[in-house]
Design a protein around this motif. Structure first.
Motif, mmCIF file in Angstrom:
data_model
loop_
_atom_site.group_PDB
_atom_site.id
_atom_site.type_symbol
_atom_site.label_atom_id
_atom_site.label_comp_id
_atom_site.label_asym_id
_atom_site.label_seq_id
_atom_site.Cartn_x
_atom_site.Cartn_y
_atom_site.Cartn_z
ATOM 1 N N UNK A 1 0.848 -1.180 0.000
ATOM 2 C CA UNK A 1 0.000 0.000 0.000
ATOM 3 C C UNK A 1 0.894 1.243 0.000
ATOM 4 N N UNK A 2 0.459 2.280 -0.661
ATOM 5 C CA UNK A 2 1.279 3.487 -0.804
ATOM 6 C C UNK A 2 1.728 4.041 0.536
ATOM 7 N N UNK A 3 0.849 4.033 1.501
ATOM 8 C CA UNK A 3 1.177 4.624 2.797
ATOM 9 C C UNK A 3 2.163 3.762 3.579
ATOM 10 N N UNK A 4 2.281 2.491 3.227
ATOM 11 C CA UNK A 4 3.211 1.594 3.919
ATOM 12 C C UNK A 4 4.578 1.531 3.233
ATOM 13 N N UNK A 5 4.691 2.102 2.043
ATOM 14 C CA UNK A 5 5.942 1.992 1.279
ATOM 15 C C UNK A 5 7.049 2.897 1.814
ATOM 16 N N UNK A 6 6.657 4.050 2.300
ATOM 17 C CA UNK A 6 7.648 5.011 2.791
ATOM 18 C C UNK A 6 7.808 4.797 4.284
ATOM 19 N N UNK A 7 8.956 4.775 4.881
ATOM 20 C CA UNK A 7 10.279 5.211 4.444
ATOM 21 C C UNK A 7 11.140 4.106 3.850
ATOM 22 N N UNK A 8 10.676 2.844 3.901
ATOM 23 C CA UNK A 8 11.508 1.742 3.403
ATOM 24 C C UNK A 8 11.886 1.934 1.936
ATOM 25 N N UNK A 9 10.925 2.307 1.117
ATOM 26 C CA UNK A 9 11.188 2.485 -0.312
ATOM 27 C C UNK A 9 12.190 3.610 -0.544
ATOM 28 N N UNK A 10 12.103 4.644 0.250
ATOM 29 C CA UNK A 10 13.015 5.770 0.099
ATOM 30 C C UNK A 10 14.450 5.365 0.401
ATOM 31 N N UNK A 11 14.667 4.647 1.483
ATOM 32 C CA UNK A 11 16.023 4.217 1.839
ATOM 33 C C UNK A 11 16.561 3.195 0.842
ATOM 34 N N UNK A 12 15.710 2.316 0.362
ATOM 35 C CA UNK A 12 16.160 1.346 -0.637
ATOM 36 C C UNK A 12 16.507 2.029 -1.955
ATOM 37 N N UNK A 13 15.737 3.049 -2.320
ATOM 38 C CA UNK A 13 16.038 3.800 -3.541
ATOM 39 C C UNK A 13 17.377 4.516 -3.427
ATOM 40 N N UNK A 14 17.615 5.134 -2.282
ATOM 41 C CA UNK A 14 18.887 5.831 -2.071
ATOM 42 C C UNK A 14 20.041 4.827 -2.106
ATOM 43 N N UNK A 15 19.868 3.673 -1.465
ATOM 44 C CA UNK A 15 20.926 2.657 -1.448
ATOM 45 C C UNK A 15 21.227 2.157 -2.865
ATOM 46 N N UNK A 16 20.190 1.941 -3.660
ATOM 47 C CA UNK A 16 20.383 1.479 -5.036
ATOM 48 C C UNK A 16 21.175 2.491 -5.848
ATOM 49 N N UNK A 17 20.784 3.752 -5.765
ATOM 50 C CA UNK A 17 21.458 4.797 -6.541
ATOM 51 C C UNK A 17 22.893 4.985 -6.065
#
Length: 146
Positions: free
Chosen positions: A107-123
């Motif tokens: 769900x969109x509301x459950x994605x953040x902050x995990x998605x944000x940290x994973x995106x930063x780690x990937x980049x």
């Protein structure tokens, strides 16, 4: 990865690698930007768009990684340590992006902050790999002062 062989198969594979390799990095940077925007605005469109981009980035990342796998580990010439480090950094980044794709499927509301940290780690992992390769190609020359 530089083309130093004259084989036509190597040239085609190297061209495909050079064309496709930057695309996942750009897509993962866009995912990171979309995650930052969603974290600040809570507009569901951004996190859903990020989910599509991370999936597309993973699909496009397959071919360059397979080509790089062949050149680094099964090639006739011994690969430089920087090329091997770039391979491993990109592999870990792709695994991180895969986990990020699963996080974005929530769900969109459950994605953040995990998605944000994973995106930063990937980049960051992919950027370090590119910096390592760029550093390998730099040559320093000493000039005499006369």
């Amino acid at each position: 990865m530089r083309a130093e062989n004259t084989s036509s198969t190597f040239k085609v594979a190297s061209a495909v690698f050079n064309v496709l390799n930057p695309i996942p990095f750009g897509l993962f940077v866009a995912v990171m930007i979309f995650d930052f925007v969603y974290a600040n605005t809570a507009e569901v469109l951004w996190v859903k768009s990020a989910a599509w981009l991370v999936s597309l980035g993973l699909i496009v990342a397959i071919v360059p990684r397979l080509i790089n796998l062949g050149f680094v580990w099964f090639g006739k010439r011994r690969a430089a340590p920087a090329v091997k480090l770039d391979f491993w950094l990109n592999l870990v980044a792709i695994v991180t992006a895969l986990v990020n794709a699963f996080v974005h499927s929530r769900d969109s509301y459950a994605a953040i902050p995990d998605a944000l940290w994973l995106s930063v780690a990937t980049v960051v992992l992919m950027a370090i790999g590119r910096i390592v390769l760029a550093w390998q190609n730099i040559s320093f020359k000493e000039f005499g002062h006369e």
